[in-house]
Design an enzyme around this catalytic site. Structure first.
Site, PDB file in Angstrom:
ATOM      1  NE  ARG A 158       6.754   0.780  -0.302  1.00 26.07           N
ATOM      2  CZ  ARG A 158       5.466   0.634  -0.678  1.00 26.07           C
ATOM      3  NH1 ARG A 158       5.068   2.217  -1.344  1.00 26.07           N
ATOM      4  NH2 ARG A 158       5.173  -0.253  -1.131  1.00 26.07           N
ATOM      5  CG  ASN A 213       0.640  -3.163   4.656  1.00 23.01           C
ATOM      6  OD1 ASN A 213      -0.252  -3.891   5.513  1.00 23.01           O
ATOM      7  ND2 ASN A 213      -0.113  -3.003   2.942  1.00 23.01           N
ATOM      8  CG  ASP A 273      -1.863  -0.762  -5.792  1.00 22.78           C
ATOM      9  OD1 ASP A 273      -3.185  -0.784  -5.248  1.00 22.78           O
ATOM     10  OD2 ASP A 273      -1.747  -2.271  -5.344  1.00 22.78           O
ATOM     11  CG  ASP A 274       2.782   1.409  -4.081  1.00 27.11           C
ATOM     12  OD1 ASP A 274       2.053   0.334  -2.823  1.00 27.11           O
ATOM     13  OD2 ASP A 274       3.396   0.950  -4.865  1.00 27.11           O
ATOM     14  CE  LYS A 307      -0.174  -4.980  -4.430  1.00 27.83           C
ATOM     15  NZ  LYS A 307      -0.982  -4.063  -3.487  1.00 27.83           N
ATOM     16  CE1 TYR A 353      -1.663  -7.572  -1.791  1.00 24.80           C
ATOM     17  CE2 TYR A 353      -3.109  -7.207  -0.164  1.00 24.80           C
ATOM     18  CZ  TYR A 353      -2.374  -7.206  -1.618  1.00 24.80           C
ATOM     19  OH  TYR A 353      -2.528  -5.428  -1.304  1.00 24.80           O
ATOM     20  CD  GLU A 406       1.622  -3.087  -5.659  1.00 29.07           C
ATOM     21  OE1 GLU A 406       0.525  -2.785  -6.548  1.00 29.07           O
ATOM     22  OE2 GLU A 406       1.243  -1.948  -4.256  1.00 29.07           O
ATOM     23  CG  ASP A 407       5.826  -2.719  -2.835  1.00 25.24           C
ATOM     24  OD1 ASP A 407       4.189  -1.584  -3.334  1.00 25.24           O
ATOM     25  OD2 ASP A 407       4.903  -3.416  -2.129  1.00 25.24           O
TER      26      ASP A 407
HETATM   27  O1  LIG Z   1       0.436  -5.016  -0.639  1.00 23.86           O
HETATM   28  C1  LIG Z   1      -0.296  -3.892  -0.013  1.00 23.86           C
HETATM   29  O2  LIG Z   1      -0.825  -4.698   1.343  1.00 23.86           O
HETATM   30  C2  LIG Z   1      -0.625  -2.883   0.346  1.00 23.86           C
HETATM   31  C3  LIG Z   1       0.342  -2.235  -0.450  1.00 23.86           C
HETATM   32  O3  LIG Z   1       0.300  -2.225  -2.322  1.00 23.86           O
HETATM   33  C4  LIG Z   1       2.299  -2.153  -0.030  1.00 23.86           C
HETATM   34  O4  LIG Z   1       2.105  -1.743   1.702  1.00 23.86           O
HETATM   35  O5  LIG Z   1       2.764  -1.604  -0.738  1.00 23.86           O
HETATM   36 MG   LIG Z   2       2.312  -1.733  -2.596  1.00 25.32          MG
END
Ligand SMILES: O=C([O-])CC(=O)C(=O)O
Ligand SMILES: [Mg+2]
Length: 591
Positions: free
Chosen positions: A192, A447, A305-306, A210, A139, A282-283
């Site tokens: 992203r 991150n 999640d973000d 994830k 991860y 996600e992202d």
């Molecule tokens: O993935 C991760 O560590 C946390 C997160 O959702 C991101 O930074 O987009």
């Molecule tokens: Mg994310």
């Protein structure tokens, strides 16, 4: 297993010959009976049991050298394995040794992914038993580097790729996935990825990573998890010019074309898996993330999640910090650097918690929270030109450009970095925080590690050990003037596995903000005096399955209270239920 899949595919292609058929069929229609007319021949296919060589190559059932003598006899494995028989524990020990020998994080990542492809239970056993060591491998931060180099490390495809080429055929694509009872989908469009930007189709590493955590940390069965990458092109020039790029070589589709593909996907998911499948966005880039969440939040079981996972984990950290500092959340003033998904998501959940605690309307509690973007502090004079998700944060104030000026103007007690840009919490900024506060709370959430707003060492040394610090990517403990400081990891990984488990086990059909508040309270409730004494505002990750069970129980409780749960009657002990439905990676004995 391989032979089973082959038979299924042959079955499907025979059925495809039926010109009259418009509905039914797909992978579940193994015998072709659903689509056959009376005059069309069907084949009586049977599902075979994997054995021998095929069994060794089936990651769901392979145990390698751990097959017993009896199993080797019963399943035609004699001679296909060397004579030694070793336990799962010994296999684990050997693998850990191998992984520790690799110098580069990416080598460790590749070794783990290869293990997952070879022996799924061993992969999860290793990950669960060594979560603190291996989480940064499978991860954040290593997964970020893996996505950047996905083209070159790519061997076998993982997850499901839905590109513009599949427009009009998304339901068929879902049916190609070999597993049918899916409970959780993590989907990205790769625009992203962490703070790394547009990685197009190579973003697949994120849903895969994830979902590995959904299983390891939240106990969702691996076979119930589906990673999806939607490929609408990329605006990353480097990828567009890379001959080895695995995605569509075109600039990103936007507007109607984009939304039509997403809508087809969302509709097909519900059609294929029903109302209770959880979809985690996600992202995605800001310009799509908020809109998709608003659009599908009322019709599907979705969360971002973000925006929401990050909000819940940060709120949990703040609730813990308050136990350490005393006082109420409404006594604090917040300044965010970064007003995208994470920044505005966290801000909104904090404002909601303040409003719940003080009974002051949300419009008022928002005024305790200040956000900055690349153009400076978000203030009312900028309102007309702001994106819609920033507008609620445009308070009365004269314009302020730089972060140091903003800290001096707002005098925050809590400074939160969510901009995706590294090294922006400079020495001056951190020193200003400690000038105004005895114990400033500093969260550097971007991150991966290279994008963190400051390092743990900087946060502790520049505040002379006074900061309460946590970061999105992990940092090792820091020794400062003879004292050891333990930085917490404020990462949504604490939340989404437990949240997902709670939703799935209660049969929830929608996600509600109160569930995010409940998840935050549950996580914060797991921080003990011992953790506080080390300055920690998050519990250690080694207890994460227990933590996830508590989060799941409180989330499920909310689902029942809100009438959003469909698993009835409500089970009496939800913590017990959560623990009992968790996937265990221990090998099964074969008859
Ligand atoms: O993935 C991760 O560590 C946390 C997160 O959702 C991101 O930074 O987009
Ligand atoms: Mg994310």
């Amino acid at each position: 297993m391989e032979s089973t899949l082959k038979e299924m595919r042959v079955g499907a292609s025979v059925l495809d010959m039926d010109p009259k058929s418009t509905v039914g069929g797909g992978v579940e229609d193994v015998y072709g009976e659903d689509r056959a007319t009376e005059d069309l021949l069907v084949t009586p296919w049977t599902i075979s049991v994997a054995s021998g060589y095929t069994l060794l190559r089936d990651p769901q059932h392979n145990k390698g050298l751990a097959f017993t003598e009896k199993e080797r006899d019963a399943h035609y494995l004699r001679g296909l394995l060397p004579p030694a028989i070793i336990s799962q524990q010994l296999q684990e020990k050997k693998l850990l040794k191998t992984i520790r020998q690799y110098q580069l994080p990416l080598q460790k990542y590749t070794a783990m992914m290869e293990l997952e492809e070879r022996n799924e239970r061993l992969f999860y056993k290793l990950l669960i038993d060594n979560v603190e060591e291996l989480l940064p491998v499978v991860y954040t931060p290593t997964v970020g580097e893996a996505c950047q180099k996905y083209g070159s490390i790519f061997k076998r495809p993982q997850g499901l790729y839905i590109s513009l080429k599949e427009k009009g055929k998304v339901l068929d694509v879902l049916k190609n996935w070999p597993r049918k009872s899916i409970q959780v989908i993590v989907v990205t469009d790769g625009e992203r990825i962490l703070g790394l930007g547009d990685l197009g189709c190579q973003g697949m590493g994120i849903p895969v990573g994830k979902l590995a955590l959904y299983t390891a940390l939240g106990g969702i069965r691996p076979s119930a998890c589906l990673p999806v990458t939607i490929d609408v092109g990329t605006n990353n020039e480097e990828l567009l010019n890379d001959e080895f790029y695995i995605g569509l070589k075109q600039r990103r589709a936007t507007g109607q074309v984009y939304y039509e593909l997403l809508h087809e996907f969302m509709t097909a998911v519900k059609q294929n898996y029903g109302e209770k499948v959880l979809i985690q966005f996600e992202d995605f880039a800001n310009h799509n993330a908020f809109e998709l969440l608003a659009k599908y939040g009322t019709t599907h079981l979705v969360f971002n999640d973000d925006i929401q996972g990050t909000a819940s984990v940060v709120l949990a950290g703040l609730l813990s910090a308050l136990k350490l500092l005393g006082g109420n959340i409404a006594d604090h003033t917040f300044l965010f650097l970064g007003a995208g998904e994470a920044g505005t998501g966290i801000a909104e959940l904090i404002a909601l918690e303040m409003s719940r605690q003080t009974k002051v309307p949300l419009e008022e509690t928002r005024k305790m929270i200040w956000l900055m973007d690349s153009k400076g502090l978000i203030v009312s004079s900028r309102k007309d030109s702001l994106q819609h998700f920033k507008k609620p944060w445009a308070h009365e104030h004269e314009p302020v450009k730089g972060l140091l000026d903003a800290v001096q103007a707002v005098k925050p007690t809590v400074l939160i970095g969510t901009s995706g840009v590294g090294r922006t919490f400079t020495k001056e900024v951190i020193e200003a925080m400690v000038f105004y506060n005895e114990k400033p709370i500093i969260l550097a959430l971007s991150n991966p590690t290279s994008h963190s707003e400051c390092t743990a060492e900087e946060a502790y040394s520049w505040t002379k050990g006074k900061a309460i610090f946590a970061s999105g990517s992990p940092f090792a403990p820091v020794e400062y003037e003879g004292q050891v400081f333990y930085p917490g990891q404020s990462n949504n990984t604490y939340i989404f596995p437990g949240l997902g488990l709670g939703l799935v086990m209660s049969g929830a059909i929608r996600v509600h903000d109160d569930m995010l508040l409940a998840a935050a309270e549950a996580l914060s409730g797991q921080v003990t005096e011992e953790h506080f004494s080390k300055g920690l505002i998050y519990p250690p990750l080694c207890n994460i399955r227990k933590i996830s069970a508590h989060i799941a129980a409180l989330v499920a409780t909310k689902a029942y209270e809100l009438g959003l749960a469909t698993r009835l009657p409500r089970p009496a002990n939800l913590v017990k239920l959560a623990e009992s439905c968790m996937y265990s990676p221990t090998y099964r004995n074969y008859r």
